[in-house]
Design a protein around this motif. Structure first.
Motif, mmCIF file in Angstrom:
data_model
loop_
_atom_site.group_PDB
_atom_site.id
_atom_site.type_symbol
_atom_site.label_atom_id
_atom_site.label_comp_id
_atom_site.label_asym_id
_atom_site.label_seq_id
_atom_site.Cartn_x
_atom_site.Cartn_y
_atom_site.Cartn_z
ATOM 1 N N LEU A 1 31.722 42.815 47.887
ATOM 2 C CA LEU A 1 32.253 43.196 46.572
ATOM 3 C C LEU A 1 33.351 42.227 46.159
ATOM 4 C CD1 LEU A 1 32.643 47.019 47.234
ATOM 5 C CD2 LEU A 1 30.898 45.936 45.815
ATOM 6 N N PRO A 2 33.557 42.079 44.879
ATOM 7 C CA PRO A 2 34.688 41.252 44.453
ATOM 8 C C PRO A 2 35.981 41.931 44.860
ATOM 9 C CG PRO A 2 33.721 42.398 42.591
ATOM 10 C CD PRO A 2 32.814 42.650 43.742
ATOM 11 N N GLN A 3 36.886 41.162 45.413
ATOM 12 C CA GLN A 3 38.184 41.732 45.771
ATOM 13 C C GLN A 3 39.028 41.825 44.510
ATOM 14 O OE1 GLN A 3 40.071 39.952 49.124
ATOM 15 N NE2 GLN A 3 38.543 40.885 50.472
ATOM 16 N N VAL A 4 39.729 42.914 44.388
ATOM 17 C CA VAL A 4 40.515 43.151 43.171
ATOM 18 C C VAL A 4 41.967 43.340 43.568
ATOM 19 C CG1 VAL A 4 40.752 44.575 41.111
ATOM 20 C CG2 VAL A 4 38.509 44.298 42.182
ATOM 21 N N GLU A 5 42.805 42.472 43.079
ATOM 22 C CA GLU A 5 44.212 42.555 43.453
ATOM 23 C C GLU A 5 44.823 43.809 42.833
ATOM 24 O OE1 GLU A 5 46.954 41.436 45.925
ATOM 25 O OE2 GLU A 5 45.043 40.387 45.657
ATOM 26 N N PRO A 6 45.388 44.702 43.669
ATOM 27 C CA PRO A 6 45.934 45.955 43.118
ATOM 28 C C PRO A 6 47.240 45.724 42.366
ATOM 29 C CG PRO A 6 46.133 45.920 45.504
ATOM 30 C CD PRO A 6 45.499 44.633 45.113
ATOM 31 N N ARG B 1 51.332 49.678 45.462
ATOM 32 C CA ARG B 1 51.983 49.402 46.752
ATOM 33 C C ARG B 1 53.359 50.066 46.794
ATOM 34 N NH1 ARG B 1 55.103 45.874 49.851
ATOM 35 N NH2 ARG B 1 54.022 44.799 51.553
ATOM 36 N N ASP C 1 48.587 44.715 52.795
ATOM 37 C CA ASP C 1 48.484 43.373 52.210
ATOM 38 C C ASP C 1 47.184 42.688 52.621
ATOM 39 O OD1 ASP C 1 50.888 43.791 51.012
ATOM 40 O OD2 ASP C 1 52.064 42.741 52.541
ATOM 41 N N ALA D 1 43.024 44.634 48.580
ATOM 42 C CA ALA D 1 42.108 44.093 47.570
ATOM 43 C C ALA D 1 40.664 44.506 47.860
ATOM 44 C CB ALA D 1 42.233 42.578 47.532
ATOM 45 N N PHE E 1 35.635 35.634 44.114
ATOM 46 C CA PHE E 1 36.851 36.464 44.198
ATOM 47 C C PHE E 1 38.075 35.682 43.735
ATOM 48 C CE2 PHE E 1 40.478 38.167 46.265
ATOM 49 C CZ PHE E 1 40.961 37.210 47.105
ATOM 50 N N GLN F 1 39.105 36.099 40.207
ATOM 51 C CA GLN F 1 39.649 37.386 39.774
ATOM 52 C C GLN F 1 41.160 37.265 39.599
ATOM 53 O OE1 GLN F 1 37.613 40.290 39.546
ATOM 54 N NE2 GLN F 1 35.815 39.003 39.913
ATOM 55 N N VAL F 2 41.814 38.386 39.554
ATOM 56 C CA VAL F 2 43.257 38.372 39.323
ATOM 57 C C VAL F 2 43.939 37.550 40.410
ATOM 58 C CG1 VAL F 2 45.302 39.804 39.070
ATOM 59 C CG2 VAL F 2 43.070 40.651 38.333
ATOM 60 N N ASP G 1 46.697 36.132 42.955
ATOM 61 C CA ASP G 1 47.834 36.724 43.659
ATOM 62 C C ASP G 1 48.650 35.589 44.260
ATOM 63 O OD1 ASP G 1 49.657 38.100 45.100
ATOM 64 O OD2 ASP G 1 48.237 38.791 46.622
#
Lengths: 259, 216
Positions: free
Chosen positions: A53-58, A63, B51, B55, B131, B134-135, B137
Motif C-alpha cells: 500500500l502507499p505509505q501515508v505520512e500521518p 502523534r 516513527d 505511515a 510512496f 506522497q506527502v 516527511d
C-alpha cells in the motif's frame, strides 16, 4: 487430511474466517504440523500485503495526541503508585506505633501479673499456715472424739398422751448439763396462733424449756435449755399454747414422760 | 532530521534479554526489543515504533476506510493498543509487524463494517505512484524510508504477477474482512473457485516475495 478444512487455511492466514471456522482450523492445526507450516508460510505473504500500500505520512497531531494520552496514563499510574507507596508508608507507621504500644502494654501487664503472682504466693503461704493449724486442731478434736462416749449422756424415751398417742421421741443429754436435744415425731402441724411449748417439770412445777416447731412430716427438733441441770427435773411435757407461749401449761398436753 | 534518543547499547545477556550501554540510537534497536521496552513502560520506545510504522499503519487504515480523519483515529488507537498490550506480544509466534498490522487491519475492518465505507483497491489510481511521491516527511529517517520504498516496490511487483482475480480475492478477504462466502456472493463465483484463487494467490505471492528476498 481433511479437504474441507484444508480449503479454509488460506482464509485463516488472511484472518477472514468466522469464529466457528477459526476454531475448527486451530483444532486441525494442532494435530497437523504440515498444515501449520503451510499456514505460517501463507501468513508471511499476508503480513507483507500492507507494504504494497502507499505509505501515508500521518498528521503530527495524531502523534502528539497519542503521546499525550500515554503521558496522561503514565502520570496517573505514577500518582497511583505514589498513593500506594504513601498508603503503605502510613500502614507501616501505624503498625510500628501499634507494635510499640502493644509492647508497652505487654510489659505493664507482665509486671502486674508478677506482682499478682507474688501476692498470691504470699496468701497461699498464709493459708497453708492456717490450714496446718486447723489440721492440728482437727487432729486434737478427732482424738477427743475417738474416746468412748461419756457414760453420763443418757437417752430418755418420750411418749404421746391420749390426746396424741402416736407422738413419740427422745431426749438426749447429760443429766448434769442444763441443755439437751429433744427429737419428736408424730405430731401434727398446728393452726396459726398456736405453738408447741416444752416444759421441764420438777417439784416446784413446770418450767418452760422452749418452743418446738414441727415440720410437714410431724417431726421437730429442739435444743432445750433449762435453769438447772436436766437431771434435777422429774418429767418432760409438751402442751399446745397460744403463740408466744404461756407461763404455765394451759392447753392440751400431747407428750408427757418421766425422765 | 530528528535527533536520536540516546539509550544504552544493547548487549545480549545469558537469559536472552537485552541490556544497554550508552550512546546507541534507539532507532538501531529491533522491533522486538522496542516492543519489550514498551511493555516495561518506555514511551520513547513506543515513539520509535510509531516513527517506524505509522505511515504503513495509516496506509492500511486509509486503504480499508478511505476516510483520512477516521484513518488517523485508527492509527492512534492501533499504537495505543500497542502501548497497552505490548506485554502480550510473543516474538516466537510471529513478527512484530505481523502483530501490529493485524491490530490495525482488524480495527479498520471493524470500523469499515460499522460505517460501511467502501475501501480503495490496491491498484487504484491513488496508489499507482511511488510512496516517495506522497506527502513528504522531512524528519523521516532516511535509511528506514529507503527500506520502506524497497519493500513497497517488492510487494507491488509480487502482486502484479498475480492474476487480477487472485488479487481481488486476497484484497477482499484481507482489507475488507470479507468471508469466503461473502466473496463468492459478491463476485458471483463458485465457493470452490474462491478457495482455489485464495490458495494459488497466496502461494504465488509467497514465491515471488521469496524470489526477491523480501524482508518484512
Amino acid at each position: 487430511m481433511d479437504r474441507e478444512i484444508e480449503e479454509l487455511l488460506p482464509f485463516y492466514a488472511l484472518d477472514a474466517l468466522t469464529d466457528e471456522e477459526k476454531a475448527l482450523v486451530e483444532a486441525y492445526l494442532s494435530e497437523h504440523p504440515e498444515a501449520r507450516r503451510e499456514v505460517e508460510q501463507m501468513g508471511g505473504a499476508v503480513s507483507a500485503l500492507p507494504y504494497g500500500l502507499p505509505q501515508v505520512e500521518p498528521s503530527p497531531r495524531t502523534r502528539a495526541a497519542l503521546m499525550a494520552r500515554v503521558a496522561v496514563e503514565q502520570r496517573a499510574n505514577s500518582t497511583a503508585q505514589n498513593q500506594l507507596s504513601r498508603r503503605a508508608g502510613r500502614r507501616e507507621n501505624l503498625i510500628r506505633v501499634f507494635s510499640f504500644g502493644f509492647a508497652a502494654v505487654a510489659i505493664i501487664w507482665a509486671v502486674f501479673l508478677n506482682l499478682q503472682l507474688l501476692r498470691l504466693r504470699s496468701e497461699i503461704s498464709a493459708l497453708n499456715t492456717a490450714v496446718a493449724a486447723q489440721s492440728n486442731a482437727l487432729k486434737a478434736i478427732n482424738a477427743k472424739l475417738a474416746q468412748p462416749t461419756p457414760p453420763s449422756v443418757i437417752t430418755v424415751s418420750l411418749k404421746g398422751t391420749d390426746v396424741r398417742p402416736q407422738a413419740h421421741g427422745e431426749l438426749i443429754g447429760d443429766p448434769a448439763s442444763q441443755s439437751a436435744v429433744l427429737v419428736i415425731a408424730g405430731l401434727s402441724q398446728l393452726e396459726a396462733g398456736k405453738t408447741y411449748q416444752v416444759w421441764l417439770i420438777d417439784t416446784a412445777g413446770p418450767k418452760s424449756a422452749g418452743f418446738l416447731v414441727v415440720d410437714a412430716n410431724g417431726q421437730g427438733v429442739l435444743i432445750l435449755s433449762a435453769e438447772s441441770a436436766i437431771g434435777s427435773f422429774k418429767s418432760l411435757g409438751i402442751s399446745i399454747e397460744p403463740s408466744g407461749g404461756s407461763s404455765k401449761p394451759t392447753g392440751k398436753i400431747v407428750v408427757l414422760s418421766d425422765l | 532530521m530528528k535527533d536520536a534518543i540516546d539509550i544504552p547499547v544493547r548487549i545480549k545477556s545469558e537469559n536472552g534479554l537485552s541490556r544497554f550501554t550508552e550512546n546507541t540510537s534507539i532507532k538501531e534497536l529491533s522491533d522486538e526489543t522496542l516492543a519489550a521496552q514498551v511493555a516495561r513502560g518506555d514511551s520513547s520506545a513506543l515513539e520509535a515504533l510509531y516513527d517506524r510504522y505509522a505511515a504503513t499503519v495509516l496506509g492500511i487504515s486509509l486503504k480499508v476506510i478511505g476516510d483520512r480523519a477516521l484513518a488517523e483515529e485508527i492509527l492512534q488507537e492501533t499504537f495505543w493498543r500497542v502501548w497497552k498490550s505490548a506485554a502480550t506480544f510473543q516474538p516466537q509466534r510471529g513478527s512484530f509487524t505481523g502483530w501490529l498490522f493485524r491490530i490495525a487491519r482488524n480495527l479498520a475492518v471493524d470500523t469499515y463494517r460499522r460505517s460501511n465505507v467502501r475501501p480503495q483497491a490496491i491498484n487504484s489510481t491513488k496508489d499507482s505512484d511511488s510512496f516517495l511521491d506522497q506527502v513528504p516527511d522531512t524528519e523521516a529517517d532516511v535509511p528506514e524510508q529507503a527500506q520502506s520504498v524497497i519493500r513497497h516496490r517488492q510487494v507491488r511487483h509480487a502482486l502484479s504477477t498475480l492474476p487480477r482475480e487472485q488479487q481481488q480475492v486476497i484484497e477482499m478477504a484481507y482489507f475488507y474482512g470479507m468471508t469466503r462466502h461473502e466473496i463468492a456472493e459478491a463476485t458471483g463465483e463458485a465457493l470452490g473457485t474462491i478457495h482455489t484463487r485464495a490458495r494459488l494467490g497466496l502461494q504465488k505471492l509467497r514465491e515471488e516475495l521469496g524470489r526477491q528476498e523480501f524482508e518484512g
